[in-house]
Design a protein around this motif. Structure first.
Motif, mmCIF file in Angstrom:
data_model
loop_
_atom_site.group_PDB
_atom_site.id
_atom_site.type_symbol
_atom_site.label_atom_id
_atom_site.label_comp_id
_atom_site.label_asym_id
_atom_site.label_seq_id
_atom_site.Cartn_x
_atom_site.Cartn_y
_atom_site.Cartn_z
ATOM 1 N N PRO A 31 0.819 -1.222 0.000
ATOM 2 C CA PRO A 31 0.000 0.000 0.000
ATOM 3 C C PRO A 31 0.852 1.272 0.000
ATOM 4 O O PRO A 31 1.879 1.340 0.681
ATOM 5 N N LEU A 32 0.425 2.243 -0.773
ATOM 6 C CA LEU A 32 1.119 3.528 -0.843
ATOM 7 C C LEU A 32 0.600 4.524 0.193
ATOM 8 O O LEU A 32 1.269 5.513 0.485
ATOM 9 N N PHE A 33 -0.606 4.257 0.738
ATOM 10 C CA PHE A 33 -1.232 5.178 1.675
ATOM 11 C C PHE A 33 -1.861 4.411 2.829
ATOM 12 O O PHE A 33 -2.122 3.211 2.734
ATOM 13 N N GLU A 169 0.213 9.161 -9.048
ATOM 14 C CA GLU A 169 1.189 10.220 -8.780
ATOM 15 C C GLU A 169 2.251 9.761 -7.788
ATOM 16 O O GLU A 169 3.442 10.031 -7.963
ATOM 17 N N ARG A 170 1.810 9.071 -6.755
ATOM 18 C CA ARG A 170 2.760 8.599 -5.733
ATOM 19 C C ARG A 170 3.692 7.545 -6.319
ATOM 20 O O ARG A 170 4.904 7.543 -6.041
ATOM 21 N N LEU A 171 3.142 6.641 -7.117
ATOM 22 C CA LEU A 171 3.966 5.620 -7.761
ATOM 23 C C LEU A 171 5.004 6.262 -8.669
ATOM 24 O O LEU A 171 6.182 5.877 -8.669
ATOM 25 N N SER A 172 4.596 7.260 -9.446
ATOM 26 C CA SER A 172 5.510 7.946 -10.344
ATOM 27 C C SER A 172 6.638 8.622 -9.574
ATOM 28 O O SER A 172 7.791 8.653 -10.021
ATOM 29 N N ALA A 173 6.321 9.152 -8.387
ATOM 30 C CA ALA A 173 7.336 9.805 -7.570
ATOM 31 C C ALA A 173 8.322 8.803 -6.975
ATOM 32 O O ALA A 173 9.514 9.102 -6.813
#
Length: 223
Positions: A31-33, A169-173
């Motif tokens: 999970p990113l969040f 967006e988070r994955l790209s960062a």
């Protein structure tokens, strides 16, 4: 068999993983969040003729303030949100299986006009024409730090499931273009796909914003 990496937060991540396993896939949860409750002051229930929840996180994060609205007709986007409401003690829940636009249309059809929407700080666009909607944020999605989101655990040819533009967006960062060439993206919408950027082995957006559609596409990519 390629890994299927699930980037959405809990509890949705575990639900997606269970469905993936039932399809014979190999899910990995990264999970990113994570949801965090926000302080909020419950408005007067008498100001509304319906309560709307668009995420199960909204049910879980609202806390004791949710009790104030037991007398209102309750509308939910998705069966997971509806089930969370039932588990919270709401007996009459009207569940919409589409997106926010579909539940807004149902509210209008049912003659609702003054709607309280308990939501996160980030909400997908919704056509609220004909409705007076008061949106109250009861939770936020906090980005997990790279050490808590070890995306490097993903295999070099993994399939990444992207359930929102913010996740894209988070994955790209987290993953610069030089590290994307073997990875495949399956996104829940064109907007989520666009947020991922370029440089991936392949990119796909499902025709309908649905978890099952994403998994079906991921299974085809594994064949």
């Amino acid at each position: 068999m390629r890994q299927v990496v699930i980037l959405r937060p809990e509890p949705g991540a575990s639900r997606t993983a269970a469905k993936a396993r039932a399809l014979g896939l190999e899910p990995v949860l990264l999970p990113l969040f994570a949801p965090e409750p926000l302080p909020w002051s419950p408005p007067d229930a008498g100001d509304f003729d319906a309560l709307l929840l668009t995420s199960a996180n909204g049910v879980r994060m609202a806390g004791a303030g949710l009790e104030k609205y037991r007398g209102l007709p309750v509308y939910a986007v998705g069966e997971a949100t509806a089930q969370a409401l039932r588990e919270a003690g709401f007996d009459q829940v009207i569940a919409g299986m589409g997106d926010g636009n579909a539940i807004a249309a149902r509210l209008r059809t049912d003659g609702r006009r003054r709607v309280l929407h308990l939501a996160g700080t980030t909400v997908a666009p919704m056509d609220i024409g004909g409705l007076s909607v008061r949106r109250v944020p009861v939770y936020s999605m906090a980005s997990l730090t790279p050490d808590l989101t070890p995306i490097d655990r993903a295999d070099a040819d993994a399939i990444l499931l992207v359930h929102s533009p913010r996740a894209g967006e988070r994955l790209s960062a987290l993953l610069p273009p030089a590290r994307r060439s073997g990875l495949h993206i399956v996104a829940i919408s064109p907007a989520a796909l666009a947020a991922c950027g370029e440089g991936w082995a392949s990119t796909h957006a499902v025709s309908r914003p649905d978890d099952d559609e994403m998994l079906a596409l991921a299974r085809r990519l594994c064949e």
